[in-house]
Design a protein around this motif. Sequence first.
Motif, PDB file in Angstrom:
ATOM      1  N   GLY A   2      10.147  -6.235 -12.673  1.00  0.00           N
ATOM      2  CA  GLY A   2      11.488  -6.629 -12.235  1.00  0.00           C
ATOM      3  C   GLY A   2      11.537  -8.098 -11.874  1.00  0.00           C
ATOM      4  N   ILE A   3      12.522  -8.800 -12.394  1.00  0.00           N
ATOM      5  CA  ILE A   3      12.814 -10.181 -12.017  1.00  0.00           C
ATOM      6  C   ILE A   3      14.210 -10.178 -11.408  1.00  0.00           C
ATOM      7  N   GLY A   4      14.293 -10.492 -10.137  1.00  0.00           N
ATOM      8  CA  GLY A   4      15.572 -10.418  -9.435  1.00  0.00           C
ATOM      9  C   GLY A   4      15.880  -9.048  -8.884  1.00  0.00           C
ATOM     10  N   THR A   5      14.952  -8.116  -8.978  1.00  0.00           N
ATOM     11  CA  THR A   5      15.137  -6.778  -8.432  1.00  0.00           C
ATOM     12  C   THR A   5      13.794  -6.247  -7.949  1.00  0.00           C
ATOM     13  N   THR A   6      13.806  -5.482  -6.863  1.00  0.00           N
ATOM     14  CA  THR A   6      12.594  -4.858  -6.353  1.00  0.00           C
ATOM     15  C   THR A   6      12.433  -3.434  -6.862  1.00  0.00           C
ATOM     16  N   SER A   7      13.429  -2.954  -7.658  1.00  0.00           N
ATOM     17  CA  SER A   7      13.381  -1.588  -8.198  1.00  0.00           C
ATOM     18  C   SER A   7      13.713  -1.610  -9.682  1.00  0.00           C
ATOM     19  N   PRO A   8      12.800  -2.109 -10.523  1.00  0.00           N
ATOM     20  CA  PRO A   8      13.094  -2.194 -11.958  1.00  0.00           C
ATOM     21  C   PRO A   8      13.238  -0.819 -12.591  1.00  0.00           C
ATOM     22  N   ASP A   9      14.247  -0.689 -13.482  1.00  0.00           N
ATOM     23  CA  ASP A   9      14.526   0.578 -14.149  1.00  0.00           C
ATOM     24  C   ASP A   9      13.993   0.628 -15.572  1.00  0.00           C
ATOM     25  N   ALA A  10      13.348  -0.442 -16.040  1.00  0.00           N
ATOM     26  CA  ALA A  10      12.839  -0.492 -17.406  1.00  0.00           C
ATOM     27  C   ALA A  10      11.543  -1.286 -17.416  1.00  0.00           C
ATOM     28  N   GLY A  61       0.800  -1.216   0.000  1.00  0.00           N
ATOM     29  CA  GLY A  61       0.000   0.000   0.000  1.00  0.00           C
ATOM     30  C   GLY A  61       0.833   1.265   0.000  1.00  0.00           C
ATOM     31  N   GLY A  62       2.109   1.159   0.404  1.00  0.00           N
ATOM     32  CA  GLY A  62       2.974   2.334   0.443  1.00  0.00           C
ATOM     33  C   GLY A  62       3.410   2.805  -0.925  1.00  0.00           C
ATOM     34  N   ASP A  63       3.842   1.866  -1.795  1.00  0.00           N
ATOM     35  CA  ASP A  63       4.321   2.261  -3.124  1.00  0.00           C
ATOM     36  C   ASP A  63       3.479   1.679  -4.260  1.00  0.00           C
ATOM     37  N   ASN A  64       2.396   0.978  -3.917  1.00  0.00           N
ATOM     38  CA  ASN A  64       1.463   0.409  -4.909  1.00  0.00           C
ATOM     39  C   ASN A  64       2.131  -0.575  -5.858  1.00  0.00           C
ATOM     40  N   SER A  65       3.143  -1.275  -5.372  1.00  0.00           N
ATOM     41  CA  SER A  65       3.773  -2.316  -6.178  1.00  0.00           C
ATOM     42  C   SER A  65       3.114  -3.658  -5.871  1.00  0.00           C
ATOM     43  N   MET A  66       3.293  -4.616  -6.789  1.00  0.00           N
ATOM     44  CA  MET A  66       2.746  -5.957  -6.613  1.00  0.00           C
ATOM     45  C   MET A  66       3.882  -6.963  -6.781  1.00  0.00           C
ATOM     46  N   ALA A  67       4.086  -7.802  -5.746  1.00  0.00           N
ATOM     47  CA  ALA A  67       5.169  -8.783  -5.759  1.00  0.00           C
ATOM     48  C   ALA A  67       4.592 -10.195  -5.805  1.00  0.00           C
ATOM     49  N   PHE A  68       5.285 -11.085  -6.510  1.00  0.00           N
ATOM     50  CA  PHE A  68       4.902 -12.484  -6.615  1.00  0.00           C
ATOM     51  C   PHE A  68       6.010 -13.334  -6.004  1.00  0.00           C
ATOM     52  N   GLU A  69       5.637 -14.198  -5.070  1.00  0.00           N
ATOM     53  CA  GLU A  69       6.611 -15.007  -4.351  1.00  0.00           C
ATOM     54  C   GLU A  69       6.329 -16.490  -4.533  1.00  0.00           C
ATOM     55  N   THR A  70       7.393 -17.295  -4.600  1.00  0.00           N
ATOM     56  CA  THR A  70       7.276 -18.740  -4.473  1.00  0.00           C
ATOM     57  C   THR A  70       7.921 -19.110  -3.145  1.00  0.00           C
ATOM     58  N   GLY A  71       7.216 -19.921  -2.345  1.00  0.00           N
ATOM     59  CA  GLY A  71       7.663 -20.097  -0.973  1.00  0.00           C
ATOM     60  C   GLY A  71       7.593 -18.747  -0.280  1.00  0.00           C
ATOM     61  N   THR A  72       8.699 -18.318   0.274  1.00  0.00           N
ATOM     62  CA  THR A  72       8.769 -16.984   0.884  1.00  0.00           C
ATOM     63  C   THR A  72       9.782 -16.096   0.161  1.00  0.00           C
ATOM     64  N   THR A  73      10.138 -16.458  -1.080  1.00  0.00           N
ATOM     65  CA  THR A  73      11.132 -15.716  -1.848  1.00  0.00           C
ATOM     66  C   THR A  73      10.474 -14.963  -2.986  1.00  0.00           C
ATOM     67  N   GLU A  74      10.723 -13.660  -3.064  1.00  0.00           N
ATOM     68  CA  GLU A  74      10.161 -12.861  -4.150  1.00  0.00           C
ATOM     69  C   GLU A  74      10.836 -13.229  -5.473  1.00  0.00           C
ATOM     70  N   ARG A  75      10.017 -13.434  -6.522  1.00  0.00           N
ATOM     71  CA  ARG A  75      10.526 -13.792  -7.843  1.00  0.00           C
ATOM     72  C   ARG A  75      10.304 -12.691  -8.874  1.00  0.00           C
ATOM     73  N   MET A  76       9.226 -11.919  -8.711  1.00  0.00           N
ATOM     74  CA  MET A  76       8.900 -10.889  -9.690  1.00  0.00           C
ATOM     75  C   MET A  76       8.135  -9.769  -9.014  1.00  0.00           C
ATOM     76  N   ARG A  77       8.355  -8.533  -9.498  1.00  0.00           N
ATOM     77  CA  ARG A  77       7.649  -7.381  -8.945  1.00  0.00           C
ATOM     78  C   ARG A  77       7.231  -6.456 -10.086  1.00  0.00           C
ATOM     79  N   ILE A  78       6.003  -5.940  -9.985  1.00  0.00           N
ATOM     80  CA  ILE A  78       5.513  -4.911 -10.889  1.00  0.00           C
ATOM     81  C   ILE A  78       5.370  -3.634 -10.076  1.00  0.00           C
ATOM     82  N   ASP A  79       6.094  -2.569 -10.466  1.00  0.00           N
ATOM     83  CA  ASP A  79       6.010  -1.342  -9.682  1.00  0.00           C
ATOM     84  C   ASP A  79       4.821  -0.500 -10.138  1.00  0.00           C
ATOM     85  N   SER A  80       4.608   0.627  -9.488  1.00  0.00           N
ATOM     86  CA  SER A  80       3.418   1.439  -9.745  1.00  0.00           C
ATOM     87  C   SER A  80       3.397   2.035 -11.143  1.00  0.00           C
TER      88      SER A  80
END
Length: 208
Positions: free
Chosen positions: A132-140, A108-127
Motif C-alpha cells: 500500500g502507498i498512501g494506505t495502511t490497508s491495501p486491498d490488492a 508484531g500485532g499484524d506482521n506488517s512492515m511500514a516504511f517512513e520518511t521523517g515520521t510520515t508513513e509512505r509505504m506498507r507491506i501487509d502480512s
Amino acid sequence: RMHATPSEVVFNEDSIDTDFRVESNDQSDMFFVDAGNNRIGIGTNAPVNTLDVIDNGNGAAVVGRIRNEGGAAGDDATLELSIATASEEMRVLFTDSSGTAGQIVVDGGDNSMAFETGTTERMRIDSSGNVGIGTTSPDAHLDVRGSGTQEIEVLSTDGLGRLSVTGATQADLIFKDTGGGTNAKTVQHLVADDIYTIRQLTDAGSVG
C-alpha cells in the motif's frame, strides 16, 4: 571490585555501582560499562541507550559488521530484533542532527512492515504481501491512494515505455470513477480468446 575464580572473572560482584572502562591506543573509552544505569558504551563514557556505539569516522564511514566465515549450507549471518509481546513493534530508526530522518517499522500485532520518511508513513507491506502507498490497508497486490491527482508514470528516455497486463485466460484494464451518480462510470478494456473488447459499465454494474 574484581573477583576471579578458575571458571570466571567478575567485575562489580554483588551489584556494586562502580563504572568499568577499557582503553585502546587512542580511545580512553573504547569499552565503558555504566554500572548505575546498566548501559554499555563503545567509544563513549556517556551511553544513553542499553548499547551505544560512537566513533568519529574522520572522513570515512563508521561501519559495523556481522560476518559468518563458514562456507557450508546454513552458514548465514543474521541481525535479529525480537520482542516478548507480539502486539509491540520492532523498529530500525534513522536519525540525523535535525531528528528522525526515517524508519522501518514491523508491527508484531499484524506482521506488517511500514516504511517512513521523517515520521510520515509512505509505504506498507501487509502480512499477505499486499503493498500500500498512501494506505495502511491495501486491498490488492499494489494499492495506491491519496488526495488530489495520483499518477503512475512509465518513462523511457531513449526507447520503448510499456505497461503490461497479463492473465492466463483474460487480461483487464479498468478505468473507474467513484464519484457516484447515474451516468456510466466504469470502462473495461478486456482481452480474452484473442478478442479485444471495450465495455462501458453503469454504476449498477450492467453493460452500457
